[in-house]
Design a protein around this motif. Structure first.
Motif, PDB file in Angstrom:
ATOM      1  N   UNK A  37       0.834  -1.204   0.000  1.00  0.00           N
ATOM      2  CA  UNK A  37       0.000   0.000   0.000  1.00  0.00           C
ATOM      3  C   UNK A  37       0.865   1.249   0.000  1.00  0.00           C
ATOM      4  N   UNK A  38       0.263   2.351  -0.392  1.00  0.00           N
ATOM      5  CA  UNK A  38       0.972   3.635  -0.392  1.00  0.00           C
ATOM      6  C   UNK A  38       0.935   4.200   1.033  1.00  0.00           C
ATOM      7  N   UNK A  39       2.048   4.041   1.740  1.00  0.00           N
ATOM      8  CA  UNK A  39       2.136   4.524   3.112  1.00  0.00           C
ATOM      9  C   UNK A  39       3.465   5.247   3.312  1.00  0.00           C
ATOM     10  N   UNK A  40       3.503   6.015   4.371  1.00  0.00           N
ATOM     11  CA  UNK A  40       4.749   6.623   4.830  1.00  0.00           C
ATOM     12  C   UNK A  40       4.979   6.129   6.250  1.00  0.00           C
ATOM     13  N   UNK A  41       6.236   5.806   6.565  1.00  0.00           N
ATOM     14  CA  UNK A  41       6.582   5.314   7.899  1.00  0.00           C
ATOM     15  C   UNK A  41       7.580   6.278   8.529  1.00  0.00           C
ATOM     16  N   UNK A  42       7.258   6.700   9.741  1.00  0.00           N
ATOM     17  CA  UNK A  42       8.138   7.583  10.501  1.00  0.00           C
ATOM     18  C   UNK A  42       8.481   6.876  11.806  1.00  0.00           C
ATOM     19  N   UNK A  43       9.766   6.777  12.099  1.00  0.00           N
ATOM     20  CA  UNK A  43      10.215   6.167  13.350  1.00  0.00           C
ATOM     21  C   UNK A  43      11.027   7.205  14.101  1.00  0.00           C
TER      22      UNK A  43
END
Length: 73
Positions: A37-43
């Protein structure tokens, strides 16, 4: 390396979660059913490029935000 029974505590989109130790960000995305899926991940307030998700291992106390990309115009 972690033993099979170890776990970590992290915050995912503002909610506390307990996960198995040793997971990568890509593993988490897979478990959430968001692979492909089109997602953004921020950690910990740092965007993780999609190409680096498999090499980015989660640690105890991480703050993770997963945002769905929505197209429009």
């Amino acid at each position: 390396m972690s033993t099979p029974n170890e776990s970590i505590q992290l915050t995912l989109n503002g909610e506390s979660h307990t996960l198995a130790a040793g997971l990568s960000a890509a593993d988490l995305i897979e478990q959430l059913g968001l692979a492909g899926r089109r997602i953004a991940v921020e950690i910990n307030e740092q965007i993780v490029p999609k190409s680096q998700l498999a090499q980015t291992h989660l640690a105890n106390g991480d703050q993770i935000e997963v945002v769905h990309a929505i197209g429009g115009g």
